[in-house]
Design a protein around this motif. Structure first.
Motif, PDB file in Angstrom:
ATOM      1  N   GLY A 119     -16.322   0.929   7.420  1.00  0.00           N
ATOM      2  CA  GLY A 119     -17.727   1.034   7.762  1.00  0.00           C
ATOM      3  C   GLY A 119     -18.295  -0.257   8.322  1.00  0.00           C
ATOM      4  N   PHE A 120     -19.621  -0.343   8.275  1.00  0.00           N
ATOM      5  CA  PHE A 120     -20.313  -1.504   8.829  1.00  0.00           C
ATOM      6  C   PHE A 120     -19.934  -2.790   8.103  1.00  0.00           C
ATOM      7  N   ALA A 121     -19.625  -2.697   6.817  1.00  0.00           N
ATOM      8  CA  ALA A 121     -19.246  -3.880   6.040  1.00  0.00           C
ATOM      9  C   ALA A 121     -17.907  -4.443   6.493  1.00  0.00           C
ATOM     10  N   GLY A 122     -17.075  -3.621   7.092  1.00  0.00           N
ATOM     11  CA  GLY A 122     -15.745  -4.052   7.504  1.00  0.00           C
ATOM     12  C   GLY A 122     -15.661  -4.530   8.940  1.00  0.00           C
ATOM     13  N   ARG A 123     -16.811  -4.701   9.600  1.00  0.00           N
ATOM     14  CA  ARG A 123     -16.782  -5.162  10.995  1.00  0.00           C
ATOM     15  C   ARG A 123     -16.125  -6.526  11.092  1.00  0.00           C
ATOM     16  N   ASP A 124     -15.392  -6.730  12.172  1.00  0.00           N
ATOM     17  CA  ASP A 124     -14.657  -7.968  12.404  1.00  0.00           C
ATOM     18  C   ASP A 124     -15.194  -8.620  13.678  1.00  0.00           C
TER      19      ASP A 124
END
Length: 112
Positions: free
Chosen positions: A62-67
């Protein structure tokens, strides 16, 4: 020219999208845009599917895992292929594409 009907067609090197220099009228220009938009829609749908697979495979999705580093690499690679758009414009476009893909992945996960 063959009409773009699927993501496979859109990615097929044998499908020739219209060239600007071949456009001679407003009607042809609009038809050419429609062909490009059809290919783009199908490619965006395919990208969203692949992004969903990435979300399933990441430890934090999700958004928390954006790199941000990976996203910057994507934009820079695209800018090399489309220098007239430039990094800043492509960053805005890809941010919207990435966010839409994440939302679609969330929707698909919730629908299961």
């Amino acid at each position: 020219m063959r009409t773009v009907e699927s993501a496979t067609d859109a990615a097929d090197p044998m499908v020739r999208l219209p060239l600007t220099r071949e456009v001679r009228s407003l009607q042809e220009a609009r038809a050419a845009i429609d062909e490009v938009d059809a290919a783009l829609a199908l490619l965006l749908a395919r990208r969203a599917e692949l992004a969903g697979a990435v979300q399933r495979l990441k430890p934090v999705g999700g958004f928390a895992g954006r790199d941000p580093h990976r996203e910057r690499q994507i934009v820079e690679a695209m800018a090399r292929r489309a220098p007239a758009l430039g990094v800043d414009r492509l960053a805005r476009i890809m941010n919207a594409v990435i966010e839409a893909g994440l939302e679609a992945a969330e929707d698909a996960r919730e629908a299961r």
